[in-house]
Design a protein around this motif. Sequence first.
Motif, mmCIF file in Angstrom:
data_model
loop_
_atom_site.group_PDB
_atom_site.id
_atom_site.type_symbol
_atom_site.label_atom_id
_atom_site.label_comp_id
_atom_site.label_asym_id
_atom_site.label_seq_id
_atom_site.Cartn_x
_atom_site.Cartn_y
_atom_site.Cartn_z
ATOM 1 N N ASP A 152 -5.160 -17.996 6.108
ATOM 2 C CA ASP A 152 -5.132 -18.815 4.895
ATOM 3 C C ASP A 152 -5.508 -17.942 3.688
ATOM 4 N N PRO A 153 -4.620 -17.801 2.704
ATOM 5 C CA PRO A 153 -4.919 -16.924 1.559
ATOM 6 C C PRO A 153 -5.635 -17.633 0.417
ATOM 7 N N TYR A 154 -5.893 -18.953 0.571
ATOM 8 C CA TYR A 154 -6.308 -19.788 -0.566
ATOM 9 C C TYR A 154 -7.541 -19.231 -1.272
ATOM 10 N N TYR A 155 -8.520 -18.730 -0.494
ATOM 11 C CA TYR A 155 -9.751 -18.210 -1.110
ATOM 12 C C TYR A 155 -9.742 -16.683 -1.147
ATOM 13 N N GLU A 156 -8.562 -16.083 -0.999
ATOM 14 C CA GLU A 156 -8.445 -14.616 -0.973
ATOM 15 C C GLU A 156 -7.857 -14.111 -2.288
ATOM 16 N N GLY A 157 -7.843 -12.775 -2.416
ATOM 17 C CA GLY A 157 -7.225 -12.150 -3.573
ATOM 18 C C GLY A 157 -5.755 -11.861 -3.326
ATOM 19 N N ALA A 158 -5.183 -11.039 -4.212
ATOM 20 C CA ALA A 158 -3.746 -10.736 -4.148
ATOM 21 C C ALA A 158 -3.341 -10.192 -2.784
ATOM 22 N N GLU A 159 -4.204 -9.380 -2.175
ATOM 23 C CA GLU A 159 -3.834 -8.760 -0.897
ATOM 24 C C GLU A 159 -3.652 -9.818 0.188
ATOM 25 N N GLY A 160 -4.378 -10.939 0.087
ATOM 26 C CA GLY A 160 -4.216 -12.017 1.055
ATOM 27 C C GLY A 160 -2.827 -12.639 0.987
ATOM 28 N N PHE A 161 -2.318 -12.784 -0.232
ATOM 29 C CA PHE A 161 -0.974 -13.360 -0.411
ATOM 30 C C PHE A 161 0.102 -12.375 0.041
ATOM 31 N N GLU A 162 -0.118 -11.089 -0.231
ATOM 32 C CA GLU A 162 0.846 -10.066 0.212
ATOM 33 C C GLU A 162 0.876 -9.989 1.742
ATOM 34 N N LEU A 163 -0.322 -10.068 2.360
ATOM 35 C CA LEU A 163 -0.384 -10.038 3.824
ATOM 36 C C LEU A 163 0.400 -11.210 4.408
ATOM 37 N N VAL A 164 0.206 -12.408 3.840
ATOM 38 C CA VAL A 164 0.944 -13.590 4.324
ATOM 39 C C VAL A 164 2.449 -13.328 4.251
ATOM 40 N N LEU A 165 2.918 -12.800 3.130
ATOM 41 C CA LEU A 165 4.363 -12.572 2.979
ATOM 42 C C LEU A 165 4.864 -11.509 3.954
ATOM 43 N N ASP A 166 4.052 -10.469 4.199
ATOM 44 C CA ASP A 166 4.459 -9.440 5.174
ATOM 45 C C ASP A 166 4.568 -10.035 6.579
ATOM 46 N N LEU A 167 3.567 -10.841 6.959
ATOM 47 C CA LEU A 167 3.580 -11.456 8.296
ATOM 48 C C LEU A 167 4.757 -12.428 8.418
ATOM 49 N N LEU A 168 5.007 -13.200 7.365
ATOM 50 C CA LEU A 168 6.103 -14.178 7.413
ATOM 51 C C LEU A 168 7.454 -13.485 7.451
ATOM 52 N N ASP A 169 7.586 -12.371 6.737
ATOM 53 C CA ASP A 169 8.852 -11.642 6.775
ATOM 54 C C ASP A 169 9.139 -11.170 8.196
ATOM 55 N N SER A 170 8.123 -10.606 8.855
ATOM 56 C CA SER A 170 8.298 -10.156 10.236
ATOM 57 C C SER A 170 8.638 -11.330 11.149
ATOM 58 N N GLY A 171 7.860 -12.411 11.053
ATOM 59 C CA GLY A 171 8.052 -13.557 11.945
ATOM 60 C C GLY A 171 9.381 -14.259 11.731
ATOM 61 N N CYS A 172 9.762 -14.440 10.476
ATOM 62 C CA CYS A 172 11.017 -15.162 10.205
ATOM 63 C C CYS A 172 12.230 -14.336 10.632
ATOM 64 N N ARG A 173 12.147 -13.013 10.487
ATOM 65 C CA ARG A 173 13.282 -12.181 10.938
ATOM 66 C C ARG A 173 13.456 -12.289 12.453
ATOM 67 N N ARG A 174 12.345 -12.275 13.182
ATOM 68 C CA ARG A 174 12.417 -12.423 14.636
ATOM 69 C C ARG A 174 12.933 -13.814 15.002
ATOM 70 N N LEU A 175 12.426 -14.844 14.306
ATOM 71 C CA LEU A 175 12.871 -16.214 14.578
ATOM 72 C C LEU A 175 14.381 -16.324 14.351
ATOM 73 N N TYR A 176 14.853 -15.723 13.260
ATOM 74 C CA TYR A 176 16.302 -15.764 12.989
ATOM 75 C C TYR A 176 17.079 -15.073 14.119
ATOM 76 N N GLN A 177 16.601 -13.902 14.533
ATOM 77 C CA GLN A 177 17.293 -13.167 15.607
ATOM 78 C C GLN A 177 17.307 -13.961 16.910
ATOM 79 N N GLU A 178 16.197 -14.649 17.204
ATOM 80 C CA GLU A 178 16.113 -15.429 18.445
ATOM 81 C C GLU A 178 17.147 -16.559 18.463
ATOM 82 N N LEU A 179 17.453 -17.097 17.283
ATOM 83 C CA LEU A 179 18.267 -18.330 17.226
ATOM 84 C C LEU A 179 19.653 -18.120 16.629
ATOM 85 N N ARG A 180 19.989 -16.949 16.201
ATOM 86 C CA ARG A 180 21.261 -16.745 15.488
ATOM 87 C C ARG A 180 22.449 -17.036 16.395
#
Length: 172
Positions: free
Chosen positions: A144-172
Amino acid sequence: MQLTQRQQRTLAALKQAPVRRILFVCLGNICRSPAAEGVMRAIVGEEGDEARWEIDSAGTGRWHIGQLPDKRMRIHARRRGIELTHICRQVTPSDFDDFDLIIPMDSDNEENLRAMAPSPEAEEKIIPMAAFVDRAMRYDYIPDPYYEGAEGFELVLDLLDSGCRRLYQELR
Ligand code: 4NP
């Protein structure tokens, strides 16, 4: 985190469906899950595959219903070319009918969804986001980045980019 055999079966069955209906879930539905929705829409858009995907997000909490995503999340996403325009809503039991996969960001979200699932079949639709994230990133939840700084939001986006790409590959 890795996909269990049961989760792999759920994904294999969904791969045969004409449309993949995916709901991302977090606590507030203003940071992580609307960002996941935006990242997934961007990937599906890059592939010109919009007709086969329905993508939405929701929160287990109700504090921010009706609001746009958190301004910090929108700014960090925009830097990556992603506009977040989702309007916050709360998860409902009917989401278990309306979606094929329900993807919580952390174990609290997952427990709340499991308690809400109307049947064992509905519960099998729940697969945590971290199950799709590259194991080398060493995260078994999306923090949860809500109480974090900028790096918390960047980390979320990095993790989501990795996860969503794998999810897309699994279901394409
Ligand atoms: P999210 O972050 O679950 O990623 O949307 C949060 C946003 C708001 C709150 C908690 C988490 N809140 O307590 O208001």
